[in-house]
Enzyme design. Structure first.
Site, PDB file in Angstrom:
ATOM      1  N   SER A 145      -8.084 -15.015  19.604  1.00 17.07           N
ATOM      2  CA  SER A 145      -8.101 -14.175  20.882  1.00 17.07           C
ATOM      3  C   SER A 145      -9.547 -14.424  21.682  1.00 17.07           C
ATOM      4  CB  SER A 145      -7.953 -12.823  20.634  1.00 17.07           C
ATOM      5  OG  SER A 145      -8.385 -11.912  21.661  1.00 17.07           O
ATOM      6  N   TYR A 159     -10.445  -5.335  15.884  1.00 16.18           N
ATOM      7  CA  TYR A 159      -9.392  -6.441  16.175  1.00 16.18           C
ATOM      8  C   TYR A 159     -10.261  -7.796  16.558  1.00 16.18           C
ATOM      9  CZ  TYR A 159      -5.909  -9.025  19.098  1.00 16.18           C
ATOM     10  OH  TYR A 159      -5.141 -10.116  19.630  1.00 16.18           O
TER      11      TYR A 159
END
Length: 253
Positions: A145, A159
């Site tokens: 990401s 995350y």
């Protein structure tokens, strides 16, 4: 080398499902796994309607159970071998986005995200590399990401940390297999519409649709570069800027 036989984890929805659809259009055979078998069954039907000439294997899998990851990956390998094929590419995609600021009483949810996104990814990479080392070829793809490049506040804290961890892990594997016929790619998506982004109260900036994002992901994966930013604009330039952002800027971002 053409990678025709592809395993995708977390394929029952979101980016995994989107990539499966795009690869089916390209005539690739697919091995798909996720926790929700009923979703996989519907997806298999959809994929065979798109391209009735491909093979589609589906199996339920919880990536937080290491022994199950190895069992399912090797079962998929056998499925392909039964059709005189080899497993060419594994896309480590399964993950979740639960989270909250630390110390706010959501330790369980934060731990679930950590275990799924990092420990689960580690198990998948171990199982994939075991297969690739044995057959001496393959393409390992790790979906990270853009949040991997700096710490993120609030619900994104854990995350982002897990995505930084898999970024580092993938690079380590890439170093291990230098000059071998095994490729390792790390993909850094920006904001692509999915179940994870749907859970965000305020729509994030530069969001693109799942359909567009899936097409761009597959295009980037097929190039087999070490690192790819999806979409390239504006996220590659954000990656260049991120080291210079102050904590106040990151908090707003």
């Amino acid at each position: 080398m053409i990678r025709k036989n592809i395993l995708i984890t977390g394929a029952s929805s979101g980016l995994g499902k989107g990539m499966a659809i795009e690869f089916a259009k390209q005539g690739c055979n697919l091995a798909l796994c996720a926790r929700r078998l009923e979703n996989l069954e519907l997806l298999k039907k959809e994929l065979l309607e798109i391209n009735p000439n491909i093979l589609v294997f589906i199996k339920p899998l919880d990536v937080t159970i290491p022994e199950d990851v190895f069992t399912i990956f090797h079962a998929f390998k056998s499925d392909f071998e039964n059709h005189n094929q080899t497993l060419d590419r594994v896309i480590v995609n399964a993950g979740m986005g639960k989270g909250a600021p630390l110390g706010k009483g959501y330790a369980k949810q934060n731990m679930q995200t950590a275990v799924t996104n990092f420990c689960g990814a580690l198990s998948q990479m171990e199982a994939a590399m075991e297969i690739f080392r044995t057959q001496n070829h393959g393409h390992l793809v790790v979906i990270s990401s853009m949040s991997a490049f700096r710490g993120y506040p609030r619900a994104m804290s854990v995350y982002a940390a897990t995505k930084a961890a898999v970024k580092s892990l993938a690079e380590g594997v890439r170093i291990d297999v230098l000059n071998k016929p095994i490729k390792v790619s790390t993909i850094f998506p920006g904001y692509i519409q999915s179940e994870i982004t749907d859970a965000i109260a305020k729509p994030p900036p530069f969001m693109i649709s799942l359909d567009k994002g899936s097409k761009l992901l597959v295009k980037a994966i097929n190039k087999e570069k070490a690192n790819a930013y999806v979409p390239f604009y504006p996220w590659y330039f954000f990656k260049l800027l991120m080291p210079f952002m102050s904590l106040k800027m990151l908090r707003k971002f």
